[in-house]
Write a protein that holds these residues in place. Structure first.
Motif, PDB file in Angstrom:
ATOM      1  N   MET A 102       0.837  -1.207   0.000  1.00  0.00           N
ATOM      2  CA  MET A 102       0.000   0.000   0.000  1.00  0.00           C
ATOM      3  C   MET A 102       0.868   1.252   0.000  1.00  0.00           C
ATOM      4  SD  MET A 102      -3.158  -0.571   2.640  1.00  0.00           S
ATOM      5  CE  MET A 102      -3.935  -2.159   2.856  1.00  0.00           C
ATOM      6  N   ARG A 103       1.891   1.248   0.835  1.00  0.00           N
ATOM      7  CA  ARG A 103       2.766   2.428   0.920  1.00  0.00           C
ATOM      8  C   ARG A 103       3.537   2.650  -0.376  1.00  0.00           C
ATOM      9  NH1 ARG A 103       3.746  -0.421   5.770  1.00  0.00           N
ATOM     10  NH2 ARG A 103       2.474   0.432   7.474  1.00  0.00           N
ATOM     11  N   GLU A 104       3.756   1.575  -1.117  1.00  0.00           N
ATOM     12  CA  GLU A 104       4.487   1.680  -2.380  1.00  0.00           C
ATOM     13  C   GLU A 104       3.592   2.051  -3.549  1.00  0.00           C
ATOM     14  OE1 GLU A 104       6.122  -2.192  -2.675  1.00  0.00           O
ATOM     15  OE2 GLU A 104       7.583  -1.905  -1.035  1.00  0.00           O
ATOM     16  N   THR A 105       2.277   2.136  -3.304  1.00  0.00           N
ATOM     17  CA  THR A 105       1.313   2.464  -4.366  1.00  0.00           C
ATOM     18  C   THR A 105       0.471   3.660  -3.933  1.00  0.00           C
ATOM     19  OG1 THR A 105      -0.199   0.788  -3.448  1.00  0.00           O
ATOM     20  CG2 THR A 105       1.217   0.112  -5.293  1.00  0.00           C
ATOM     21  N   PRO A 106       1.083   4.854  -3.853  1.00  0.00           N
ATOM     22  CA  PRO A 106       0.401   6.019  -3.277  1.00  0.00           C
ATOM     23  C   PRO A 106      -0.742   6.575  -4.111  1.00  0.00           C
ATOM     24  CG  PRO A 106       2.509   6.660  -4.219  1.00  0.00           C
ATOM     25  CD  PRO A 106       2.464   5.160  -4.249  1.00  0.00           C
ATOM     26  N   HIS A 107      -0.873   6.124  -5.361  1.00  0.00           N
ATOM     27  CA  HIS A 107      -1.956   6.618  -6.206  1.00  0.00           C
ATOM     28  C   HIS A 107      -3.194   5.720  -6.138  1.00  0.00           C
ATOM     29  CE1 HIS A 107       1.806   8.255  -7.869  1.00  0.00           C
ATOM     30  NE2 HIS A 107       1.080   9.354  -7.967  1.00  0.00           N
ATOM     31  N   LEU A 108      -3.137   4.707  -5.253  1.00  0.00           N
ATOM     32  CA  LEU A 108      -4.296   3.852  -4.998  1.00  0.00           C
ATOM     33  C   LEU A 108      -4.886   4.223  -3.642  1.00  0.00           C
ATOM     34  CD1 LEU A 108      -2.960   0.331  -6.091  1.00  0.00           C
ATOM     35  CD2 LEU A 108      -4.032   2.111  -7.491  1.00  0.00           C
ATOM     36  N   LEU A 109      -6.187   4.149  -3.540  1.00  0.00           N
ATOM     37  CA  LEU A 109      -6.891   4.359  -2.284  1.00  0.00           C
ATOM     38  C   LEU A 109      -7.483   3.023  -1.859  1.00  0.00           C
ATOM     39  CD1 LEU A 109      -8.120   6.192  -0.075  1.00  0.00           C
ATOM     40  CD2 LEU A 109     -10.080   6.504  -1.611  1.00  0.00           C
ATOM     41  N   HIS A 110      -7.024   2.483  -0.747  1.00  0.00           N
ATOM     42  CA  HIS A 110      -7.440   1.161  -0.292  1.00  0.00           C
ATOM     43  C   HIS A 110      -8.600   1.297   0.694  1.00  0.00           C
ATOM     44  CE1 HIS A 110      -3.958  -0.906  -2.114  1.00  0.00           C
ATOM     45  NE2 HIS A 110      -3.389   0.265  -1.927  1.00  0.00           N
ATOM     46  N   LEU A 111      -9.743   0.713   0.350  1.00  0.00           N
ATOM     47  CA  LEU A 111     -10.975   0.825   1.130  1.00  0.00           C
ATOM     48  C   LEU A 111     -11.097  -0.395   2.041  1.00  0.00           C
ATOM     49  CD1 LEU A 111     -13.283   2.002  -1.795  1.00  0.00           C
ATOM     50  CD2 LEU A 111     -12.157   3.434  -0.067  1.00  0.00           C
ATOM     51  N   LEU A 112     -10.648  -0.259   3.282  1.00  0.00           N
ATOM     52  CA  LEU A 112     -10.561  -1.395   4.196  1.00  0.00           C
ATOM     53  C   LEU A 112     -11.870  -1.564   4.960  1.00  0.00           C
ATOM     54  CD1 LEU A 112      -6.920  -0.930   5.563  1.00  0.00           C
ATOM     55  CD2 LEU A 112      -7.726  -1.952   3.409  1.00  0.00           C
ATOM     56  N   LEU A 113     -12.811  -2.204   4.317  1.00  0.00           N
ATOM     57  CA  LEU A 113     -14.129  -2.443   4.912  1.00  0.00           C
ATOM     58  C   LEU A 113     -14.091  -3.731   5.730  1.00  0.00           C
ATOM     59  CD1 LEU A 113     -17.136  -1.728   5.178  1.00  0.00           C
ATOM     60  CD2 LEU A 113     -17.527  -3.023   3.060  1.00  0.00           C
ATOM     61  N   SER A 114     -14.626  -3.659   6.958  1.00  0.00           N
ATOM     62  CA  SER A 114     -14.513  -4.794   7.869  1.00  0.00           C
ATOM     63  C   SER A 114     -15.749  -4.933   8.747  1.00  0.00           C
ATOM     64  CB  SER A 114     -13.282  -4.600   8.775  1.00  0.00           C
ATOM     65  OG  SER A 114     -13.201  -5.603   9.770  1.00  0.00           O
ATOM     66  N   LYS A 115     -16.010  -6.152   9.171  1.00  0.00           N
ATOM     67  CA  LYS A 115     -17.010  -6.405  10.207  1.00  0.00           C
ATOM     68  C   LYS A 115     -16.349  -6.529  11.572  1.00  0.00           C
ATOM     69  CE  LYS A 115     -20.320  -8.683   7.111  1.00  0.00           C
ATOM     70  NZ  LYS A 115     -19.554  -8.480   5.859  1.00  0.00           N
ATOM     71  N   ARG A 116     -15.029  -6.250  11.636  1.00  0.00           N
ATOM     72  CA  ARG A 116     -14.264  -6.387  12.873  1.00  0.00           C
ATOM     73  C   ARG A 116     -13.459  -5.110  13.161  1.00  0.00           C
ATOM     74  NH1 ARG A 116     -14.489 -10.911   9.867  1.00  0.00           N
ATOM     75  NH2 ARG A 116     -14.734 -12.936  10.873  1.00  0.00           N
ATOM     76  N   PRO A 117     -14.086  -3.943  13.170  1.00  0.00           N
ATOM     77  CA  PRO A 117     -13.312  -2.714  13.385  1.00  0.00           C
ATOM     78  C   PRO A 117     -12.629  -2.650  14.738  1.00  0.00           C
ATOM     79  CG  PRO A 117     -15.670  -2.272  13.552  1.00  0.00           C
ATOM     80  CD  PRO A 117     -15.535  -3.667  13.015  1.00  0.00           C
ATOM     81  N   GLN A 118     -13.067  -3.477  15.693  1.00  0.00           N
ATOM     82  CA  GLN A 118     -12.434  -3.499  17.008  1.00  0.00           C
ATOM     83  C   GLN A 118     -10.989  -3.989  16.942  1.00  0.00           C
ATOM     84  OE1 GLN A 118     -14.857  -5.527  15.999  1.00  0.00           O
ATOM     85  NE2 GLN A 118     -14.547  -7.619  16.717  1.00  0.00           N
ATOM     86  N   ASN A 119     -10.623  -4.681  15.848  1.00  0.00           N
ATOM     87  CA  ASN A 119      -9.262  -5.199  15.696  1.00  0.00           C
ATOM     88  C   ASN A 119      -8.332  -4.230  14.979  1.00  0.00           C
ATOM     89  OD1 ASN A 119     -10.119  -7.593  16.858  1.00  0.00           O
ATOM     90  ND2 ASN A 119     -10.367  -8.669  14.913  1.00  0.00           N
ATOM     91  N   ALA A 120      -8.863  -3.142  14.448  1.00  0.00           N
ATOM     92  CA  ALA A 120      -8.105  -2.311  13.514  1.00  0.00           C
ATOM     93  C   ALA A 120      -6.837  -1.734  14.123  1.00  0.00           C
ATOM     94  CB  ALA A 120      -8.989  -1.188  12.976  1.00  0.00           C
ATOM     95  N   VAL A 121      -6.916  -1.159  15.302  1.00  0.00           N
ATOM     96  CA  VAL A 121      -5.760  -0.459  15.860  1.00  0.00           C
ATOM     97  C   VAL A 121      -4.604  -1.419  16.114  1.00  0.00           C
ATOM     98  CG1 VAL A 121      -4.910   0.867  17.820  1.00  0.00           C
ATOM     99  CG2 VAL A 121      -7.148   1.394  16.850  1.00  0.00           C
ATOM    100  N   ALA A 122      -4.871  -2.495  16.836  1.00  0.00           N
ATOM    101  CA  ALA A 122      -3.792  -3.430  17.174  1.00  0.00           C
ATOM    102  C   ALA A 122      -3.200  -4.071  15.934  1.00  0.00           C
ATOM    103  CB  ALA A 122      -4.315  -4.507  18.130  1.00  0.00           C
TER     104      ALA A 122
END
Length: 307
Positions: A102-122
């Motif tokens: 993702m960091r190597e492809t700055p012209h893409l926008l990655h839409l991280l849709l999840s049913k588990r947002p409680q896990n996102a930070v860790a």
């Protein structure tokens, strides 16, 4: 797994691994699980699924799309449609590799849709931090799930600072009032938040809605058209971009005429089973194609951003 997609709210679909575990009512008619079981002959769903990493040639598509986006002077949005980014059973090593790409492809926008947002930070921190070109999303199919997932989504957005935060209310299986999200409860004291308007803290930047479609033996559950209208109107009042993807197999009898099974809701509103194609994606004859700004939050005021 073609480059282009029929999903109206993204440009491309691409998944670093395949598989997930069903955890909510929205999962009952999972199109991805049905696709893998029937067309591709690979069963990757469940707590013990392999979560197979996709091929090297497939991964190289991201760099190709990034070059295309750069040459065209635009951003290409990418949705991981065959996995959940914050799946507990997924290999953390694959997630780290994915975030590095993702960091190597700055012209893409990655839409991280999840049913588990409680896990996102860790999980994001374990993968080296959330890339600037990633947006955080949560699926919310009814008020109970919205009360839980919106809170986790906004808490994660506060800590991770994504490009923006969004909610997919698809399949919409019950009414949702995003202006009254139960944020916390302590005894008789309840904190309720307007997740569309609060500007001193994180808020939802984009809302997508959609009705359910048939998937094999699972037959689509009908959505009350008023549930779509209420979310549409709340977004309009708050200035939040609103996107209606589809009505699903069922559509308001006032929207599409003709034969078909009728379902009447308790409020007297009726929908007709017409099939996905005929049901279309209009509400009161109007398409809603709202999209958020894709600039990172460091470059635009989160409260002043226009939809």
């Amino acid at each position: 797994m073609a480059e282009e997609t029929g999903i109206s709210w993204c440009d491309r679909t691409w998944s670093p691994w395949i598989g997930c575990t069903k955890i909510s009512p929205a999962c009952d008619g999972c199109y991805a699980a049905h696709l893998m079981d029937t067309r591709l002959g690979r069963v990757e769903w469940g707590p013990h699924g392999e979560r197979s990493r996709t091929s090297e040639s497939y991964w190289r598509q991201l760099a190709k799309w990034d070059r295309e986006a750069k040459a065209a002077g635009r951003t290409i949005s990418v949705f991981p449609s065959l996995c959940d980014p914050w799946d507990n059973a997924a290999d953390p090593g694959i997630r780290r590799e994915w975030f590095a790409v993702m960091r190597e492809t700055p012209h893409l926008l990655h839409l991280l849709l999840s049913k588990r947002p409680q896990n996102a930070v860790a999980m994001a921190e374990a993968a080296g931090g959330l890339p600037e070109n990633a947006a955080l999303g949560a699926t919310c199919e009814n008020q109970e799930v919205a009360n839980r997932n919106v809170r986790h989504l906004l808490d994660a957005a506060r800590d991770l600072r994504p490009a923006f935060s969004f909610v997919s209310a698809e399949p919409l299986l019950g009414p949702i009032d995003f202006t009254r999200i139960v944020y916390s409860m302590a005894g008789d004291f309840t904190v309720v938040r307007d997740a569309l308007k609060d500007c001193d803290v994180e808020r939802i930047d984009w809302v997508i809605t959609g009705g359910e479609t048939d998937q094999g033996g699972h037959k689509a559950r009908p959505t009350n058209p008023q549930w779509f209208r209420d979310i549409r109107d709340a977004c309009a009042a708050a200035g939040v971009p609103y996107h209606h993807k589809q009505n699903g197999e069922w559509v308001s009898v006032s929207e599409v005429e003709g034969p078909g099974e009728i379902h009447e809701f308790d409020d007297g509103r009726c929908v007709r089973r017409t099939g996905k194609r005929k049901a279309g994606r209009t509400i009161n004859g109007v398409e809603h194609n709202g999209m958020p700004s894709s600039v990172p939050p460091t470059l635009a005021s989160r409260c002043g951003r226009e939809g």
